[in-house]
Design an enzyme around this catalytic site. Structure first.
Site, PDB file in Angstrom:
ATOM      1  N   GLU A 128      11.083  71.351 -68.025  1.00  0.00           N
ATOM      2  CA  GLU A 128      11.959  70.744 -69.033  1.00  0.00           C
ATOM      3  C   GLU A 128      11.356  70.856 -70.435  1.00  0.00           C
ATOM      4  O   GLU A 128      12.079  71.007 -71.420  1.00  0.00           O
ATOM      5  CB  GLU A 128      12.216  69.263 -68.702  1.00  0.00           C
ATOM      6  CG  GLU A 128      13.165  69.053 -67.542  1.00  0.00           C
ATOM      7  CD  GLU A 128      14.589  69.474 -67.877  1.00  0.00           C
ATOM      8  OE1 GLU A 128      14.827  70.682 -68.052  1.00  0.00           O
ATOM      9  OE2 GLU A 128      15.461  68.602 -67.958  1.00  0.00           O
ATOM     10  N   THR A 181      20.912  70.634 -78.827  1.00  0.00           N
ATOM     11  CA  THR A 181      20.181  69.418 -78.469  1.00  0.00           C
ATOM     12  C   THR A 181      19.422  68.879 -79.677  1.00  0.00           C
ATOM     13  O   THR A 181      19.344  67.668 -79.884  1.00  0.00           O
ATOM     14  CB  THR A 181      19.205  69.710 -77.302  1.00  0.00           C
ATOM     15  OG1 THR A 181      19.947  70.378 -76.277  1.00  0.00           O
ATOM     16  CG2 THR A 181      18.620  68.437 -76.714  1.00  0.00           C
TER      17      THR A 181
HETATM   18  P1  ADP Z   1      21.708  71.483 -70.047  1.00  0.00           P
HETATM   19  O1  ADP Z   1      22.298  71.184 -71.408  1.00  0.00           O
HETATM   20  O2  ADP Z   1      22.751  71.839 -69.037  1.00  0.00           O
HETATM   21  O3  ADP Z   1      20.801  70.392 -69.579  1.00  0.00           O
HETATM   22  P2  ADP Z   1      19.470  72.743 -70.938  1.00  0.00           P
HETATM   23  O4  ADP Z   1      19.707  72.564 -72.398  1.00  0.00           O
HETATM   24  O5  ADP Z   1      18.588  71.789 -70.215  1.00  0.00           O
HETATM   25  O6  ADP Z   1      20.853  72.779 -70.200  1.00  0.00           O
HETATM   26  O7  ADP Z   1      18.789  74.145 -70.679  1.00  0.00           O
HETATM   27  C1  ADP Z   1      19.227  75.301 -71.190  1.00  0.00           C
HETATM   28  C2  ADP Z   1      18.075  76.070 -71.881  1.00  0.00           C
HETATM   29  O8  ADP Z   1      16.997  76.376 -70.995  1.00  0.00           O
HETATM   30  C3  ADP Z   1      18.611  77.395 -72.374  1.00  0.00           C
HETATM   31  O9  ADP Z   1      17.995  77.665 -73.622  1.00  0.00           O
HETATM   32  C4  ADP Z   1      18.130  78.392 -71.332  1.00  0.00           C
HETATM   33  O10 ADP Z   1      17.980  79.689 -71.849  1.00  0.00           O
HETATM   34  C5  ADP Z   1      16.786  77.812 -70.920  1.00  0.00           C
HETATM   35  N1  ADP Z   1      16.372  78.199 -69.546  1.00  0.00           N
HETATM   36  C6  ADP Z   1      15.260  78.833 -69.170  1.00  0.00           C
HETATM   37  N2  ADP Z   1      15.201  78.990 -67.839  1.00  0.00           N
HETATM   38  C7  ADP Z   1      16.318  78.444 -67.337  1.00  0.00           C
HETATM   39  C8  ADP Z   1      16.832  78.295 -66.017  1.00  0.00           C
HETATM   40  N3  ADP Z   1      16.188  78.760 -64.945  1.00  0.00           N
HETATM   41  N4  ADP Z   1      18.002  77.667 -65.883  1.00  0.00           N
HETATM   42  C9  ADP Z   1      18.661  77.194 -66.967  1.00  0.00           C
HETATM   43  N5  ADP Z   1      18.243  77.302 -68.234  1.00  0.00           N
HETATM   44  C10 ADP Z   1      17.058  77.923 -68.423  1.00  0.00           C
END
Ligand code: ADP
Length: 307
Positions: A128, A181
């Site tokens: 994360e 974010t």
């Molecule tokens: P959400 O808003 O659904 O929680 P996040 O903001 O946590 O999504 O995550 C998205 C970010 O993490 C993007 O920048 C994406 O490129 C990066 N990322 C890297 N590896 C992964 C992965 N295995 N799965 C999803 N996102 C990933």
């Protein structure tokens, strides 16, 4: 066992008055991952479908979380992983957390579970950190443990699992817009008035109590966010109309999922949750914005072994 296939669930964090401390695990939305043992030490991502994400271990959330666990375990062998994404990145329903949680649970299962699931959370939080620049557990902890998770403290980390009331359903609408974010963070005031804080912790106490006692009325009265939603809703077009529609259709409560753009609503019963979904669709169908809608129960298990 040399190979495992797992379901990596989506999650809803920032549950209204539970801003930054309360999340839940979804049952019917999630990615799949295959992890297999390999003679070569370390971790290699061999295939990603459903999203354009880096295969490099140190650039992918799954690679970083998995390596954090492997460095702790110090094994003589390694792993290969395939990631099959169904959760869109940046949707606000824990796309990165699903990968971070999946890889640590999957490796632990392949090794015969040397660690308890709770002990896996800090490794998933390393993933994360790659995605967001901060160590937070309100998506990875529900993805690993299931149910509702209260993050009581980070130092030391203490998370409390609460089982979902049995008739509770979640409706999610994901409008296809981008909410950064960083902007969702910077839009928040650094300080809040005492009166606002009192409203928030009164509601959070009510929400927790309502979950334990399965008091749907109390859940409904408590699902309010006086801290983040008044600011963040301005980043999501039609938020006020969507929330009004959800409540008019009988939802217990409605708010922003994660830092958006997804919006979640909780309902008593599947029928009600479907009516809420129909109402939310009507709000966005009038706009140019495309969207996905999901209805799900809360998953009490977290990451699930499929094969
Ligand atoms: P959400 O808003 O659904 O929680 P996040 O903001 O946590 O999504 O995550 C998205 C970010 O993490 C993007 O920048 C994406 O490129 C990066 N990322 C890297 N590896 C992964 C992965 N295995 N799965 C999803 N996102 C990933």
């Amino acid at each position: 066992m040399n190979q495992i296939k797992i379901f990596c669930p989506a999650t809803v964090a920032n549950l209204s008055c539970g801003f930054d401390v309360l999340g839940l695990c979804l049952e019917s939305i999630g990615d799949e991952m295959i992890i297999r043992k390999s003679n070569e030490k370390g971790l290699r991502i061999t295939n990603i479908t459903g999203a354009d994400l880096p295969l490099e271990t140190n650039k992918n959330v799954a690679g970083v979380a998995g390596m954090a666990l492997l460095n702790h375990l110090d094994l003589e062998f390694g792993f290969e992983i395939e990631i099959h994404k169904k959760i869109k990145a940046g949707s606000g329903i824990g796309s990165s957390a699903a990968s971070a949680a999946g890889v640590v649970v999957g490796i632990n299962e392949l090794l015969g579970n040397p660690l308890h699931r709770k002990e896996l959370i800090p490794f998933a939080m390393e993933g994360e950190f790659l995605a967001s620049g901060s160590y937070h557990a309100d998506n990875v902890a529900p993805a690993i443990l299931g149910g509702f998770i209260l993050v009581r403290s980070y130092d030391p980390l203490e998370v409390i699992k609460i089982k979902s009331p049995k008739d509770l359903y979640v409706t999610i609408i994901h409008p296809h817009i981008e909410v950064k974010t960083s902007e969702a963070r910077s839009i928040l005031p650094k300080e809040i008035p005492l009166k606002t804080a009192i409203t928030q912790w009164g509601n959070l106490g009510g929400l927790i109590s309502g979950l334990y006692t399965e008091d749907y009325g109390l859940l409904g009265r408590s699902l309010q966010d006086a801290v983040a939603e008044p600011y963040r809703k301005n980043l999501i077009p039609e938020f006020d109309n969507a929330k009004k529609s959800a409540l008019e259709n009988g939802a217990l409560g409605c708010g922003i999922s994660g830092s958006g753009p997804s919006i979640y609503a909780l309902s008593k019963g599947l029928e009600n949750a479907k009516n809420v979904a129909d109402g939310l669709k009507k709000v966005y169908i009038k706009t140019e914005i495309r969207f996905d809608v999901y209805v799900s129960k809360v998953c009490d298990k977290g990451v699930i072994k499929l094969q």
